[in-house]
Design a protein around this motif. Structure first.
Motif, PDB file in Angstrom:
ATOM      1  N   GLU A   1      19.656 -15.729  12.252  1.00  0.00           N
ATOM      2  CA  GLU A   1      21.225 -15.056  11.575  1.00  0.00           C
ATOM      3  C   GLU A   1      20.242 -14.340  12.227  1.00  0.00           C
ATOM      4  N   VAL A   2      19.741 -13.471  12.595  1.00  0.00           N
ATOM      5  CA  VAL A   2      20.418 -11.861  12.948  1.00  0.00           C
ATOM      6  C   VAL A   2      20.628 -11.955  14.697  1.00  0.00           C
ATOM      7  N   VAL A   3      20.368 -12.829  15.251  1.00  0.00           N
ATOM      8  CA  VAL A   3      21.250 -13.245  16.310  1.00  0.00           C
ATOM      9  C   VAL A   3      22.811 -13.336  16.322  1.00  0.00           C
ATOM     10  N   THR A   4      23.483 -14.305  15.602  1.00  0.00           N
ATOM     11  CA  THR A   4      23.787 -15.353  15.211  1.00  0.00           C
ATOM     12  C   THR A   4      25.232 -14.234  14.469  1.00  0.00           C
ATOM     13  N   GLU A   5      24.991 -13.721  13.170  1.00  0.00           N
ATOM     14  CA  GLU A   5      25.054 -13.018  12.697  1.00  0.00           C
ATOM     15  C   GLU A   5      25.567 -11.661  13.035  1.00  0.00           C
ATOM     16  N   SER A   6      24.806 -10.948  13.987  1.00  0.00           N
ATOM     17  CA  SER A   6      25.041  -9.509  14.464  1.00  0.00           C
ATOM     18  C   SER A   6      26.477  -9.171  14.486  1.00  0.00           C
ATOM     19  N   LEU A   7      26.396  -9.990  15.835  1.00  0.00           N
ATOM     20  CA  LEU A   7      27.442 -10.213  16.722  1.00  0.00           C
ATOM     21  C   LEU A   7      27.986 -11.471  17.738  1.00  0.00           C
ATOM     22  N   PRO A   8      28.996 -11.304  17.699  1.00  0.00           N
ATOM     23  CA  PRO A   8      30.539 -12.728  18.053  1.00  0.00           C
ATOM     24  C   PRO A   8      29.433 -13.490  18.988  1.00  0.00           C
ATOM     25  N   GLY A   9      29.753 -14.805  19.507  1.00  0.00           N
ATOM     26  CA  GLY A   9      29.049 -15.540  20.251  1.00  0.00           C
ATOM     27  C   GLY A   9      30.079 -15.006  21.580  1.00  0.00           C
ATOM     28  N   ALA A  10      30.900 -14.269  21.764  1.00  0.00           N
ATOM     29  CA  ALA A  10      31.873 -14.719  23.152  1.00  0.00           C
ATOM     30  C   ALA A  10      31.627 -12.923  23.778  1.00  0.00           C
ATOM     31  N   TYR A  11      30.972 -12.386  22.678  1.00  0.00           N
ATOM     32  CA  TYR A  11      30.949 -11.276  22.593  1.00  0.00           C
ATOM     33  C   TYR A  11      30.362 -10.963  23.094  1.00  0.00           C
ATOM     34  N   ALA A  12      28.850 -11.183  23.029  1.00  0.00           N
ATOM     35  CA  ALA A  12      27.365 -11.362  23.082  1.00  0.00           C
ATOM     36  C   ALA A  12      27.132 -12.023  24.869  1.00  0.00           C
ATOM     37  N   LYS A  13      28.111 -13.132  25.069  1.00  0.00           N
ATOM     38  CA  LYS A  13      27.790 -13.886  25.881  1.00  0.00           C
ATOM     39  C   LYS A  13      28.996 -12.871  27.131  1.00  0.00           C
ATOM     40  N   ASN A  14      30.096 -12.321  26.738  1.00  0.00           N
ATOM     41  CA  ASN A  14      30.363 -11.519  28.017  1.00  0.00           C
ATOM     42  C   ASN A  14      30.141 -10.456  28.120  1.00  0.00           C
ATOM     43  N   HIS A  15      28.819  -9.876  26.786  1.00  0.00           N
ATOM     44  CA  HIS A  15      28.638  -8.425  27.481  1.00  0.00           C
ATOM     45  C   HIS A  15      27.116  -8.973  28.107  1.00  0.00           C
ATOM     46  N   ARG A  16      26.300  -9.990  28.218  1.00  0.00           N
ATOM     47  CA  ARG A  16      24.642  -9.884  28.078  1.00  0.00           C
ATOM     48  C   ARG A  16      24.553  -8.825  26.850  1.00  0.00           C
ATOM     49  N   LEU A  17      24.098  -8.701  25.739  1.00  0.00           N
ATOM     50  CA  LEU A  17      23.640  -8.424  24.601  1.00  0.00           C
ATOM     51  C   LEU A  17      23.461  -9.717  23.556  1.00  0.00           C
ATOM     52  N   ILE A  18      21.733  -9.155  23.016  1.00  0.00           N
ATOM     53  CA  ILE A  18      21.558 -10.042  22.750  1.00  0.00           C
ATOM     54  C   ILE A  18      21.054  -9.103  21.011  1.00  0.00           C
ATOM     55  N   ALA A  19      21.416  -9.551  19.734  1.00  0.00           N
ATOM     56  CA  ALA A  19      21.151  -8.500  18.309  1.00  0.00           C
ATOM     57  C   ALA A  19      19.092  -8.838  18.073  1.00  0.00           C
TER      58      ALA A  19
END
Length: 570
Positions: free
Chosen positions: A79-97
């Protein structure tokens, strides 16, 4: 505004050389490649094998003054990973919460070149960013596994049109909802994608089982890896039925039947290799629980020498399975590797001149090497009736999945008496107990002695991780318990915990064995209906190593640890 350290790619190669991570030859090769390739510097270093990816990004974290983060999917909060950052934003900028509080968001990234997305997050979320560095391969894997499943579940929930708080209390309670919702078919794309992502995730994590467990507050998904269960995430309650229906459909089961246990199988591929999945569903308090057993043919059908048998045990076992007729039993609790031993044995003795037939409940893995029969009680096909008909099919070797009662035991012994080699399993703790158990079932001792070739007992132990395993000097008490008190050169091994083993110190499993070959003295014990202890003592005098002795040898050899030895043997 907080500033983040920006990676200077121009200076990086020289700094890598100074740190001893990149050689002089590697630096020269890199310079030549950069002249002809448009591939980014960091990708060149890793993809061309000049620098280990983990060493490179640990070094980047060090020179940037940041912490390095190992992204283990089994330790991340879904839930922390998927709800902290939008999927497209995480994928485009290589970010994992990977962690969050009211004021701080912990983020791992493999991209320290473009820091604009991080600076934007500070404004958008009004939170402090605790930045860490991770490897691109781990960042990509988490994005693929977590956001892939998440997007499928979100799409499915939208199509359901139901409240996420709707709950089916199955057999425990009856819940009446004032709202109605359309049923989501198991063939709808979001559900198909969710199931596919779930299976892919399990394959990548080397799971042997997937547990889908209905609870009051949600559907918990757990994976069994190296014999240990790990909770992965919780699926919304209203998606339980369509996901379960999808699994039932592809497994050839009755989707409408929810009151009775069912079994089915799924055939698929992973990395170009066939994988069989055995699906079992059982009604529980809050709905049906599903367990998917993942059967990898590379594990199920091994060379006998790779199973974990010691050299003298392997010689003894090969002599047993080379007998033209008789009964061989493999014993141990559920999940101890009995099926792998049996399939590997059948593979070892299979030749074009042999007619090998198996009777299983259910068929564990479908293969062309044997003739396989699945038990179907609904139409009168059980172990006894199937075995009766198999004997008319001119078999040489027969494998009976399990001896559960006197009738099955008598049929197996009758088959062995008529000139067939019969292999089967029995749920007992050790070899001596298995032999005496058949007599307790009602089998006459003279019949058992006329047919029994031998008994194999086994357990699975976790192996020390090859990546982080280290030698250490055991204490005197440990040496004494291992029978090497007088040997000052003994060094044992244990895992410190690393990325490869997810901090457990173990990776993979092997088996420890106890092999009792019937001898005249053991036969005499059985004829006189001796106790289990007497049969065991005689077997040890005849050269049998107990499970504890076999595990002890693997500890001394550095294969496993004393903790594993104590966990699985007595």
């Amino acid at each position: 505004m907080k500033t983040f350290p920006r990676l200077n790619l121009t200076e990086l190669p020289e700094r890598l050389k100074e740190a001893g991570i990149l050689t002089e030859d590697g630096l020269m090769r890199l310079e030549r490649l950069q002249e002809t390739s448009e591939e980014p510097l960091l990708s060149l270093l890793v993809n061309k094998g000049m620098v280990d990816e983990e060493k490179l990004y640990r070094f980047i974290a060090e020179i940037s003054g940041l912490k390095y983060k190992v992204l283990d999917p089994l330790e991340l909060d879904y839930e922390v990973v998927t709800e902290s950052l939008p999927g497209a934003y995480a994928k485009n900028h290589r970010l994992i919460a990977f962690g969050a509080t009211d004021d701080v968001l912990q983020i791992a990234t493999s991209n320290l070149v473009n820091l604009r997305p991080l600076e934007d997050l500070v404004h958008l979320l009004d939170k402090e960013i605790d930045l860490h560095v991770s490897r691109p391969s781990e960042v990509n894997r988490v994005i693929r596994q977590f956001y892939g499943l998440h997007s499928s579940l979100v799409a499915a929930a939208k199509e359901m049109g139901a409240s996420p708080d709707d709950v089916d209390l199955g057999n425990l309670e009856r819940y009446v909802s004032s709202e109605t919702a359309d049923t989501l078919e198991p063939t709808d794309r979001p559900i198909v994608n969710a199931v596919n992502h779930l299976l892919q995730y399990a394959f990548e994590e080397r799971a042997s089982d997937i547990h889908i467990e209905p609870h009051r507050e949600g559907i918990v998904v757990r994976l069994r890896i190296d014999g240990v269960l790990h909770t992965i995430y919780t699926i919304p309650k209203n998606l339980h039925l369509p996901i379960l229906s999808r699994l039932k459909m592809v497994a050839g089961m009755n989707i409408a039947e929810k009151r009775r246990p069912q079994d089915g199988r799924i055939g698929t591929h992973f990395d170009g290799k066939p994988v069989e999945i055995r699906l079992s569903t059982v009604p529980m308090a809050f709905g049906e629980k599903a367990v998917l057993r993942i059967l990898d043919p590379a594990i199920l059908m091994q060379d006998l020498s790779t199973l974990g048998l010691e050299e003298d045990q392997l010689v003894r076992y090969r002599s047993m399975i080379s007998e033209p007729y008789g009964l061989i039993l493999v014993t141990g609790p559920t999940g101890s590797g009995k099926t792998t031993t049996l399939y590997s044995t059948l593979t070892a003795i299979a030749t074009p001149e042999q007619n090998i037939t198996t009777i299983e409940d259910p068929i564990e893995f479908v293969t062309d090497e044997f003739n396989q029969i699945g038990v179907q009680p609904a139409v009168g096909v059980n172990f006894v009736s199937a075995l009766r008909h198999v004997l008319r099919q001119d078999p040489d070797v027969v494998m009976v999945g399990e001896i559960r009662d006197e009738e099955t035991a008598r049929s197996a012994i009758r088959s062995a008496l008529t000139g067939h080699l019969v292999l089967s399993t029995l749920h007992t703790n050790d070899t001596a107990t298995a032999a005496v158990r058949l007599i307790d079932m009602g089998i006459e001792p003279y019949l058992l002695c006329s047919t029994l070739v031998g008994v194999v007992a086994q357990r699975l132990v976790r192996k020390v991780c090859p990546e982080c395993g280290e030698s250490y000097v055991p204490s005197e008490s440990v040496k004494k318990s291992l029978g090497v008190a007088d040997d000052d050169s003994v060094r044992l091994r244990r895992g410190k915990g690393c990325r490869l083993c997810r901090g457990t110190g173990y990776k993979g499993r092997t088996a420890v064995f106890e092999i009792m070959r019937k001898t005249q003295r053991i036969e005499k014990n059985l004829l006189h209906e001796a106790s289990v202890d007497e049969v065991r003592a005689t077997s040890q005098e005849e050269g049998m190593k107990t499970l504890r002795e076999s595990a002890r040898r693997k500890v001394v050899d550095g294969v496993t640890t004393t903790e594993e030895m104590l966990r699985v043997t007595v």
